[in-house]
Motif scaffolding. Sequence first.
Motif, PDB file in Angstrom:
ATOM      1  N   GLU A   8      23.667  -4.886 -43.685  1.00  0.00           N
ATOM      2  CA  GLU A   8      24.819  -5.284 -42.882  1.00  0.00           C
ATOM      3  C   GLU A   8      24.733  -6.741 -42.440  1.00  0.00           C
ATOM      4  O   GLU A   8      25.710  -7.287 -41.931  1.00  0.00           O
ATOM      5  N   VAL A   9      23.594  -7.361 -42.612  1.00  0.00           N
ATOM      6  CA  VAL A   9      23.409  -8.772 -42.279  1.00  0.00           C
ATOM      7  C   VAL A   9      22.502  -9.406 -43.329  1.00  0.00           C
ATOM      8  O   VAL A   9      21.439  -8.868 -43.646  1.00  0.00           O
ATOM      9  N   ALA A  30      33.143  -5.821 -38.417  1.00  0.00           N
ATOM     10  CA  ALA A  30      33.028  -5.210 -37.092  1.00  0.00           C
ATOM     11  C   ALA A  30      31.562  -4.905 -36.811  1.00  0.00           C
ATOM     12  O   ALA A  30      30.825  -4.449 -37.689  1.00  0.00           O
ATOM     13  N   MET A  31      31.153  -5.151 -35.577  1.00  0.00           N
ATOM     14  CA  MET A  31      29.748  -5.093 -35.219  1.00  0.00           C
ATOM     15  C   MET A  31      29.260  -3.668 -35.000  1.00  0.00           C
ATOM     16  O   MET A  31      29.930  -2.855 -34.369  1.00  0.00           O
ATOM     17  N   THR A  32      28.067  -3.391 -35.513  1.00  0.00           N
ATOM     18  CA  THR A  32      27.398  -2.107 -35.317  1.00  0.00           C
ATOM     19  C   THR A  32      26.067  -2.324 -34.612  1.00  0.00           C
ATOM     20  O   THR A  32      25.588  -3.456 -34.473  1.00  0.00           O
ATOM     21  N   LYS A  33      25.446  -1.250 -34.208  1.00  0.00           N
ATOM     22  CA  LYS A  33      24.123  -1.319 -33.611  1.00  0.00           C
ATOM     23  C   LYS A  33      23.124  -1.914 -34.594  1.00  0.00           C
ATOM     24  O   LYS A  33      22.309  -2.779 -34.235  1.00  0.00           O
ATOM     25  N   GLY A  67      35.023  -7.897 -33.808  1.00  0.00           N
ATOM     26  CA  GLY A  67      34.581  -7.211 -32.599  1.00  0.00           C
ATOM     27  C   GLY A  67      33.724  -6.012 -32.929  1.00  0.00           C
ATOM     28  O   GLY A  67      33.159  -5.906 -34.018  1.00  0.00           O
ATOM     29  N   MET A  68      33.608  -5.095 -31.991  1.00  0.00           N
ATOM     30  CA  MET A  68      32.766  -3.930 -32.251  1.00  0.00           C
ATOM     31  C   MET A  68      33.508  -2.922 -33.122  1.00  0.00           C
ATOM     32  O   MET A  68      34.742  -2.873 -33.148  1.00  0.00           O
ATOM     33  N   ASP A  69      32.747  -2.149 -33.845  1.00  0.00           N
ATOM     34  CA  ASP A  69      33.308  -1.104 -34.696  1.00  0.00           C
ATOM     35  C   ASP A  69      33.856  -0.001 -33.790  1.00  0.00           C
ATOM     36  O   ASP A  69      33.096   0.738 -33.163  1.00  0.00           O
ATOM     37  N   LEU A  75      32.240   7.329 -31.232  1.00  0.00           N
ATOM     38  CA  LEU A  75      31.157   8.281 -31.446  1.00  0.00           C
ATOM     39  C   LEU A  75      29.983   8.037 -30.506  1.00  0.00           C
ATOM     40  O   LEU A  75      28.971   8.734 -30.577  1.00  0.00           O
ATOM     41  N   GLY A  76      30.135   7.047 -29.635  1.00  0.00           N
ATOM     42  CA  GLY A  76      29.097   6.788 -28.642  1.00  0.00           C
ATOM     43  C   GLY A  76      28.157   5.648 -28.961  1.00  0.00           C
ATOM     44  O   GLY A  76      27.254   5.346 -28.181  1.00  0.00           O
ATOM     45  N   GLU A  77      28.337   4.986 -30.117  1.00  0.00           N
ATOM     46  CA  GLU A  77      27.449   3.871 -30.458  1.00  0.00           C
ATOM     47  C   GLU A  77      27.868   2.607 -29.721  1.00  0.00           C
ATOM     48  O   GLU A  77      29.056   2.323 -29.578  1.00  0.00           O
ATOM     49  N   ARG A  78      26.892   1.843 -29.275  1.00  0.00           N
ATOM     50  CA  ARG A  78      27.154   0.562 -28.614  1.00  0.00           C
ATOM     51  C   ARG A  78      26.406  -0.518 -29.394  1.00  0.00           C
ATOM     52  O   ARG A  78      25.180  -0.441 -29.544  1.00  0.00           O
ATOM     53  N   PRO A  79      27.116  -1.530 -29.884  1.00  0.00           N
ATOM     54  CA  PRO A  79      26.484  -2.544 -30.744  1.00  0.00           C
ATOM     55  C   PRO A  79      25.762  -3.613 -29.935  1.00  0.00           C
ATOM     56  O   PRO A  79      26.062  -4.806 -30.028  1.00  0.00           O
ATOM     57  N   VAL A  80      24.818  -3.186 -29.129  1.00  0.00           N
ATOM     58  CA  VAL A  80      24.085  -4.105 -28.257  1.00  0.00           C
ATOM     59  C   VAL A  80      22.587  -3.919 -28.469  1.00  0.00           C
ATOM     60  O   VAL A  80      22.132  -2.871 -28.936  1.00  0.00           O
ATOM     61  N   VAL A  81      21.842  -4.948 -28.098  1.00  0.00           N
ATOM     62  CA  VAL A  81      20.388  -4.929 -28.140  1.00  0.00           C
ATOM     63  C   VAL A  81      19.897  -5.195 -26.727  1.00  0.00           C
ATOM     64  O   VAL A  81      20.375  -6.135 -26.071  1.00  0.00           O
TER      65      VAL A  81
END
Length: 258
Positions: A8-9, A30-33, A67-69, A75-81
Amino acid sequence: MTDPQGSEVFVESRGGILTITINRPAQRNAMTKAASELIADALVRLDDDPDVRVGILTGSGGTFCAGMDMRRFQLGERPVVAGRGFGGLVEAPPRKPLIAAVEGWALGGGFELVLASDLVVAGAGAKFGLPEVKRGLAARAGGIFRAPRLLPRAVAMELLLTGEPITAEIAHGYGLINRVVEDGSAAPVARELAVTIAANAPLAVQASKAFALESRTLTDAEAFERQSAYTDPVFASEDATEGPRAFTERRAPRWTGR
């Protein structure tokens, strides 16, 4: 170069420049975790590798980042670290310069990645927006406070409250973008800019970035008082001896970062 099939990157290191490419073109990047974690890893590499001087963040397929996916979000995923925030960047930008090379859409968190970067090169057709209010959300990856810092108040408030985007030309007119270029050439022009930065003394570049950001809320008197912590090590470095010597000897400097 890191370019595994299906990643993905993509991350490429060449000539002292680390290029980080978000690679989900079918989803407008779109950004993923997973993508956030890969970007965070690349930014750690940017700061830790002495052979790398500048980073470029871009997207594949003619889009920067939409932006975020939203499907993953539902589904509850947050694309943050943890400690670094959205996209592995917004809460902890690197010490070294980061250039955003933008084609197409930079929306929501995608625009917030741009706002967290140091310089911006954009294709003429690029658009920037914070549409979170249209989704029942808020621009909490930095947009809600960085936009008013970097843009006139009225412009920032319109972006935040209407959710409508602005063009690259308009953003450039407000000083948000360094270069507006032909569509498809943002990354190559960003690299030209990165090459210019990478040719400079690394300690001086990093200190200049660090204190330029810290001093935004200081008075002139406070800034003069505090800047020595950043600039004294630069003036005491080997590079501070090498730079003037190279100038007088009419040759290119040989920086050591010491």
